[in-house]
Enzyme design. Structure first.
Site, PDB file in Angstrom:
ATOM      1  N   PRO A 289       9.151  -6.447   5.799  1.00 49.95           N
ATOM      2  CA  PRO A 289       8.846  -5.389   6.755  1.00 49.95           C
ATOM      3  C   PRO A 289       7.911  -4.336   6.169  1.00 49.95           C
ATOM      4  CG  PRO A 289      11.009  -5.039   5.812  1.00 49.95           C
ATOM      5  CD  PRO A 289      10.513  -6.337   5.251  1.00 49.95           C
ATOM      6  N   ARG A 291       5.662  -1.753   8.634  1.00 53.10           N
ATOM      7  CA  ARG A 291       5.664  -0.699   9.642  1.00 53.10           C
ATOM      8  C   ARG A 291       7.061  -0.128   9.898  1.00 53.10           C
ATOM      9  NH1 ARG A 291       1.890  -0.646  13.789  1.00 53.10           N
ATOM     10  NH2 ARG A 291       1.497  -2.841  13.347  1.00 53.10           N
ATOM     11  N   ARG A 328      -5.951   3.819  14.642  1.00 54.04           N
ATOM     12  CA  ARG A 328      -5.252   2.877  15.518  1.00 54.04           C
ATOM     13  C   ARG A 328      -5.530   3.086  17.014  1.00 54.04           C
ATOM     14  NH1 ARG A 328      -0.348   2.537  15.870  1.00 54.04           N
ATOM     15  NH2 ARG A 328      -0.174   0.303  16.146  1.00 54.04           N
ATOM     16  N   TYR A 332      -6.903  -0.247  18.571  1.00 55.71           N
ATOM     17  CA  TYR A 332      -5.989  -1.064  19.389  1.00 55.71           C
ATOM     18  C   TYR A 332      -5.561  -0.385  20.679  1.00 55.71           C
ATOM     19  CZ  TYR A 332      -4.700  -2.717  14.600  1.00 55.71           C
ATOM     20  OH  TYR A 332      -4.677  -3.161  13.310  1.00 55.71           O
ATOM     21  N   CYS A 359     -17.905  11.843  15.291  1.00 55.35           N
ATOM     22  CA  CYS A 359     -19.034  11.665  16.193  1.00 55.35           C
ATOM     23  C   CYS A 359     -18.950  10.351  16.963  1.00 55.35           C
ATOM     24  CB  CYS A 359     -20.337  11.746  15.414  1.00 55.35           C
ATOM     25  SG  CYS A 359     -20.483  13.301  14.555  1.00 55.35           S
ATOM     26  N   GLU A 360     -17.890  10.198  17.722  1.00 55.57           N
ATOM     27  CA  GLU A 360     -17.687   9.047  18.588  1.00 55.57           C
ATOM     28  C   GLU A 360     -16.927   9.566  19.796  1.00 55.57           C
ATOM     29  OE1 GLU A 360     -18.120   5.529  17.997  1.00 55.57           O
ATOM     30  OE2 GLU A 360     -19.176   6.028  16.143  1.00 55.57           O
TER      31      GLU A 360
HETATM   32  C1  LIG Z   1       1.175  -7.071   7.430  1.00 52.22           C
HETATM   33  C2  LIG Z   1       2.092  -8.043   6.847  1.00 52.22           C
HETATM   34  C3  LIG Z   1       3.461  -7.773   6.801  1.00 52.22           C
HETATM   35  C4  LIG Z   1       4.078  -6.535   7.375  1.00 52.22           C
HETATM   36  O1  LIG Z   1       3.920  -6.417   8.749  1.00 52.22           O
HETATM   37  P1  LIG Z   1       4.605  -5.181   9.515  1.00 52.22           P
HETATM   38  O2  LIG Z   1       4.224  -5.392  10.913  1.00 52.22           O
HETATM   39  O3  LIG Z   1       4.042  -3.930   8.953  1.00 52.22           O
HETATM   40  O4  LIG Z   1       6.070  -5.286   9.283  1.00 52.22           O
HETATM   41  C5  LIG Z   1       4.272  -8.693   6.185  1.00 52.22           C
HETATM   42  N1  LIG Z   1       3.773  -9.838   5.646  1.00 52.22           N
HETATM   43  C6  LIG Z   1       2.467 -10.118   5.677  1.00 52.22           C
HETATM   44  C7  LIG Z   1       1.977 -11.366   5.062  1.00 52.22           C
HETATM   45  C8  LIG Z   1       1.581  -9.248   6.278  1.00 52.22           C
HETATM   46  O5  LIG Z   1       0.284  -9.547   6.317  1.00 52.22           O
END
Ligand SMILES: *Cc1c(COP(=O)(O)O)cnc(C)c1O
Length: 430
Positions: A289, A291, A328, A332, A359-360
Site C-alpha cells: 500500500p 496512497r 493530480r 486526472y 501559467c496554465e
Molecule cells: C504504485 C504502486 C503501488 C502502490 O499503489 P497505491 O495505490 O499507492 O497503494 C504498489 N506497488 C506497485 C508496484 C506500484 O507501482
C-alpha cells in the site's frame, strides 16, 4: 470531509492537526507547505500490519514509497515494521539513508536502467521485481559478472481491469507493465538456470485508487494458479506472492472505501483458500500500500492572494501554489476537499474555484467548491494531499518546491526544506 485523525477546530476557531494550529504552522514555515500528521501515518501502518499479521503471520506489508518518499517518513515506516517498495534507485537510496532494512526492500519498474540495477544489486536490495525478459537477461549479465546473488519475483500481467482511472490502471492485458501470464513458466524456467538469480515468487499490481475488493480476489486467483503450474511443471515451490497495492482513499468524504481490516479479512481468507486448492503450501503474502498509508495524513497549506469575482460567472480564489505542488487535478481531474484554516469554525457560504499561480488555465485545485468566505491573507488547507503530491511536484515556472513539516503531539518540525532559488539553478551549466 476526510482528514488526519488528529484534525480538529481549536478554541480560536482555527484548523489544527497533530495538536498544532495550522495558522501558526503556516506563519512559522511559510506557504505553500505540506504538513503530515505523524499519528495518522503510524496508525495506518499499524492497522495494515496487525490486520495482516494477526490473520496470516507469514505476511509482510511494504510501503510503496513513490506515494511520498523522504528520510523522516521512511524512518517512521521502518520503525512501524513495514518494508519499503521502491520504483527507482533514488527511492532505494532514500530508504538506505533512512536506515531501512534493505532485506525488506522490493524494487519495481518496467524499464529499470542497467546502472540502477547494478547499484541496487551492489547494495543487496531485498528483491528485484522483474518486469520483462530483457530485464531478466540484464540481471543475468550483471550477476554473472559480479557473482552476487539477487532475489527476484516476476511481475505478472494478470489481465484484470480494476475499475479506476485509466491512467492508474496497470493490470489490464494492454499495459506496459509485466509479463503476460501465459509467458510466466518460460520466464521462470529461464530464471532457474541463472546461477546467481534466486527466483522467489510472483507479483502483480492492478492499479491505484481502487475501492472494489473483487479485482484483488481475481488477482489472487491468477497468482495462485500460476504458482501451482510452476510447482507442477517445474517442480519449484513459490515462496512469495506479492499482490501489490492500490487500495483507495476517500478524497471527497463521500466515497465508500473498504476499511483496511475488512479488506485484510477478505484478502486473507481468499488467499488461504486458493493456496490450499492449489496445494502450494503457505507462501509469504506481501502487499504494497502507498496512497492508503500517507494520503489522508497529509494536508497542504496555502495563502490566499487575490479573490476575483466575475459577476454571474465565477469567483476565483488564487493561492500561492497549485499544479506544481499538486498536479493530480490537472492530470486526472482529481477531486479534493478544502477549508480556510483561520475560519474553520465558520460556515461554508460561497461557491468558488480555487486556482494556482501557474501559467496554465487548467491550474485549478478545486472547481465550484463551497468554501468559507475567502479573503486575501487567509490560510487555505487542502486535505488528503499526503500521497502523490510532493512526490509528483515539479519546478514548473521555476517555482521552488514547498517544505514539508511533521506535526505530532503539539509540536511541529521541518522534514523537508523549502527549495531555494540557488537550488533552482544548481544544475545549470554556463
Ligand atoms: C504504485 C504502486 C503501488 C502502490 O499503489 P497505491 O495505490 O499507492 O497503494 C504498489 N506497488 C506497485 C508496484 C506500484 O507501482
Amino acid at each position: 470531509m476526510n482528514q488526519p485523525i488528529t484534525a480538529k477546530i481549536n478554541n480560536k476557531g482555527h484548523f489544527e492537526i497533530g495538536g498544532c494550529d495550522c495558522v501558526d504552522i503556516a506563519s512559522e514555515f511559510g506557504t505553500p507547505l505540506y504538513v503530515l500528521c505523524e499519528v495518522s501515518v503510524r496508525g495506518k501502518c499499524r492497522e495494515y500490519r496487525t490486520a495482516f499479521k494477526d490473520r496470516y503471520p507469514n505476511s509482510l506489508v511494504i510501503y510503496a514509497s513513490k506515494a511520498l518518499c523522504n528520510i523522516s517518513l521512511l524512518k517512521i515506516i521502518q520503525d512501524e515494521g513495514l518494508g519499503v517498495d521502491v520504483s527507482s534507485f533514488g527511492e532505494l537510496y532514500t530508504a538506505k539513508k533512512a536506515g531501512v532494512d534493505l532485506a525488506n526492500v522490493y524494487m519495481h519498474g518496467n524499464n529499470k536502467p542497467k546502472k540502477e540495477l547494478e547499484d541496487a544489486i551492489d547494495l543487496n536490495v531485498g528483491a528485484i521485481v522483474v518486469d520483462n525478459f530483457a530485464e531478466l537477461e540484464t540481471i543475468g549479465e550483471i550477476t554473472s559478472k559480479s557473482k552476487k546473488q539477487v532475489k527476484i519475483l516476476f511481475r505478472v500481467n494478470p489481465g484484470i481491469e480494476a475499475h479506476t482511472h485509466e491512467f492508474v490502471q496497470t493490470g489490464q492485458t494492454d499495459s506496459k507493465f509485466g509479463i503476460a501470464k501465459e509467458d510466466i513458466l518460460k520466464a521462470v524456467s529461464f530464471a532457474l538456470k541463472l546461477e546467481y538469480v534466486d527466483f522467489a515468487g510472483l507479483h502483480a499490481h492492478i492499479g491505484s485508487q481502487i475501492f472494489d475488493i473483487d479485482p484483488f480476489l481475481a488477482e489472487i486467483d491468477v497468482l495462485t494458479l500460476l504458482a501451482k503450474e510452476i510447482n507442477n511443471q517445474l517442480g519449484f515451490k513459490v515462496r512469495e506472492i506479492n499482490i501489490g497495492g492500490g487500495l483507495g482513499i476517500d478524497y471527497s468524504g463521500s466515497d465508500n472505501v473498504p476499511a483496511i481490516d475488512s479488506f485484510a479479512g477478505k484478502i486473507i481468507s481468499h488467499f488461504k483458500e486458493k493456496c490450499a486448492e492449489a496445494s502450494i503450501g503457505e507462501p509469504k503474502l506481501i502487499l504494497e500500500p502507498g496512497r492508503s498509508i500517507v494520503g489522508v495524513a497529509g494536508i497542504t497549506l496555502y495563502t490566499v492572494g487575490s479573490v476575483k469575482d466575475i459577476p454571474g460567472i465565477r469567483k476565483y480564489v488564487s493561492v500561492d501554489g497549485g499544479m506544481s505542488d499538486n498536479p493530480r487535478p490537472i492530470l486526472y481531474g482529481a477531486k479534493y476537499e478544502a477549508l480556510i484554516a483561520n475560519k474553520a469554525s465558520m460556515q461554508k457560504e460561497e461557491k468558488v474555484t480555487i486556482v494556482g499561480r501557474f501559467c496554465e488555465s487548467g491550474d485549478k485545485l478545486l472547481i465550484d467548491y463551497e468554501l468559507q468566505k475567502a479573503e486575501k491573507g487567509d490560510i487555505l488547507a487542502v486535505l488528503c494531499t499526503g500521497a502523490y503530491n510532493y512526490s509528483m511536484a515539479s519546478n514548473y515556472n521555476r517555482v521552488t518546491r514547498p517544505a514539508m513539516a511533521l506535526a505530532n503531539n503539539g509540536s511541529v518540525k521541518l522534514i523537508i526544506k523549502r527549495e531555494s532559488y540557488e537550488d533552482l539553478v544548481r544544475c545549470d551549466v554556463f
